[in-house]
Design an enzyme around this catalytic site. Structure first.
Site, PDB file in Angstrom:
ATOM      1  N   GLY A 183     -19.718 -16.125   3.579  1.00 51.64           N
ATOM      2  CA  GLY A 183     -20.320 -14.998   2.870  1.00 51.64           C
ATOM      3  C   GLY A 183     -21.671 -14.652   3.460  1.00 51.64           C
TER       4      GLY A 183
ATOM      5  CG  PHE B  64     -15.500 -12.977   1.113  1.00 50.19           C
ATOM      6  CD1 PHE B  64     -15.123 -12.266  -0.025  1.00 50.19           C
ATOM      7  CD2 PHE B  64     -16.851 -13.148   1.378  1.00 50.19           C
ATOM      8  CE1 PHE B  64     -16.077 -11.729  -0.866  1.00 50.19           C
ATOM      9  CE2 PHE B  64     -17.811 -12.616   0.533  1.00 50.19           C
ATOM     10  CZ  PHE B  64     -17.425 -11.912  -0.601  1.00 50.19           C
TER      11      PHE B  64
ATOM     12  CB  ALA C 256     -25.125  -7.912   4.670  1.00 47.53           C
TER      13      ALA C 256
ATOM     14  CB  SER D  44     -10.044   7.824   2.292  1.00 47.29           C
ATOM     15  OG  SER D  44      -8.878   7.357   1.664  1.00 47.29           O
TER      16      SER D  44
ATOM     17  CB  SER E  39      -5.693  -1.695   0.742  1.00 49.35           C
ATOM     18  OG  SER E  39      -5.569  -0.469   1.405  1.00 49.35           O
TER      19      SER E  39
ATOM     20  CG  ASN F  62     -15.841  -7.033   7.382  1.00 51.61           C
ATOM     21  OD1 ASN F  62     -15.299  -8.121   7.574  1.00 51.61           O
ATOM     22  ND2 ASN F  62     -15.615  -6.329   6.284  1.00 51.61           N
TER      23      ASN F  62
ATOM     24  CD  GLU G  18      -2.606  -1.400   2.497  1.00 48.77           C
ATOM     25  OE1 GLU G  18      -3.500  -0.587   2.774  1.00 48.77           O
ATOM     26  OE2 GLU G  18      -2.293  -2.345   3.237  1.00 48.77           O
TER      27      GLU G  18
END
EC number: 6.3.2.4
Length: 375
Positions: A220, A180, A223, A323, A188, A311, A16
């Site tokens: 997963g 996932f 939502a 951002s 990121s 999350n 990043e």
């Protein structure tokens, strides 16, 4: 009065790096605004992709160009050669995203310097960066989250005969696809894959293991993806809630940092009760990992049931024009220059809390006065 010298630390040894340069440029512009320029002198320090610190002169060139320096190998000794200007810094503003920037490593170095710095300390940064430790802290705080399984690189790569059994165990614990698969210590959306089948799960695990030795596999969920920004130290405040929508399969790196790929709705169209619950959960998450200064907390809102699932938390979110963090505070009445000023003041407040018992009463009174000014 003399201006406070702010060490703007950007770049770094992570994937990043370029995002950090963009964030650094935005913060430098905010510090150059008249309201801040009268209080602060910005002294930039660029860390290249090999980990070498560069002088303020070179660092300003990087900020002006927006381009990373090309480097080709360094000696080990060069990693410990800091520009002499580092000794003059009154407060650090690190905007280093990803490993070696928001995982507690640079925070440990800055702590050893005994100079205030913006953001979380070693513990908050490390827990906030490692998704497995983060989720453990969330569970202890009673925050609802999606089902997940933690695995290691050695489980994935050690023995081909074990791999099918590992996938069997994951499927047994998580149920139906999709999943996932994420490296535990990257930001990121780097290294993240969506798996819709056993074959894709195997590929995703192998890919994630190339980035990190600890991997998380999440169930997963259908939502809405909503986010809340947190600002403060022990008495933190939460912003309005924002929502991200996108046309890609998931919110990957390219979608996140390409203009026009994602849409932000600020504030999100949510029932008042849900928005307030999200804000309360964001602060609980912030305190659960011992964050400080700033964080962005991401949630899943299952509209069909009204369920809110946390999350993750990002203890050093991006400050680019795209951002969410500065935009959320902008919608909450705190402009970008005001936000940067507030974060510096919070860093000074946090550093003042660490005064030893032998500190003078005058020092403690000054710290208390700073605290009152931030309320």
């Amino acid at each position: 009065m003399a201006k406070l010298r702010v060490g703007l630390l950007f770049g770094g040894r992570s994937g990043e790096h370029e995002v950090s340069i963009v964030s650094g440029r935005a913060i430098a512009r905010a510090l150059a605004e008249e309201s801040n320029a009268t209080q602060y002198e910005t002294i930039p320090f660029y860390i290249d992709k090999e980990g070498c610190w560069h002088s303020p002169e070179v660092s300003r060139q990087v900020l002006d160009s927006g381009e990373a320096l090309a480097v080709q190998g360094i000696s080990a000794a060069a990693l410990w050669q800091f520009p002499p200007e580092t000794a003059s810094i009154d407060v650090w503003f690190p905007i280093l995203h990803g490993p070696n920037g928001e995982d507690g490593t640079i925070q440990g170095l800055l702590s050893l310097m005994r100079v205030p710095f913006v953001g979380s300390g070693v513990l908050g940064s490390a827990v906030g960066m490692d998704k497995l430790m983060m989720k453990t802290a969330f569970a202890e705080a009673g925050l609802a989250q999606v089902n997940y399984v933690g695995v290691t690189r050695s489980q994935i790569w050690s023995n081909p005969c074990v791999f099918p059994t590992l996938c069997d165990d994951i499927e047994a614990q998580l149920g139906d696809y999709p999943y996932f698969v994420k490296p535990a210590n990257l930001g990121s959306s780097v290294g993240i894959s969506k798996a819709r089948s056993r074959a894709e799960l195997e590929t995703a695990l192998d890919n994630a293991a190339s980035y990190d030795r600890r991997i998380i596999v999440e169930a997963g969920v259908t939502a809405r993806e909503v986010e809340c920004a947190v600002l403060g130290n022990d008495r933190a405040q939460a912003s309005v809630v924002g929502e991200i929508s996108f046309n890609s399969d998931f919110y990957d790196y390219e979608t996140k940092y390409t203009d026009g790929r994602a849409n932000l709705a600020i504030p999100a169209e949510l029932p008042a009760e849900v928005a307030e619950r999200l804000r309360e959960m964001a602060i609980r998450a912030f305190l659960a990992v011992d964050a400080a200064g700033l964080s962005r907390v991401d949630f899943f809102y299952v509209e069909a049931t009204g369920e809110v699932l946390i999350n993750e938390i990002n203890t050093l979110p991006g400050f680019t024009a795209l951002s969410m963090y500065p935009q959320l505070w902008g919608a909450s009445g705190v402009s970008f220059p005001q936000l940067v000023d507030r974060l510096i003041r919070l860093a000074l407040e946090r550093h003042g809390e660490g005064l030893p018992e032998s500190a003078s009463s005058g020092d403690r009174a000054t710290s208390a006065e700073e605290n009152r000014s931030l309320k």
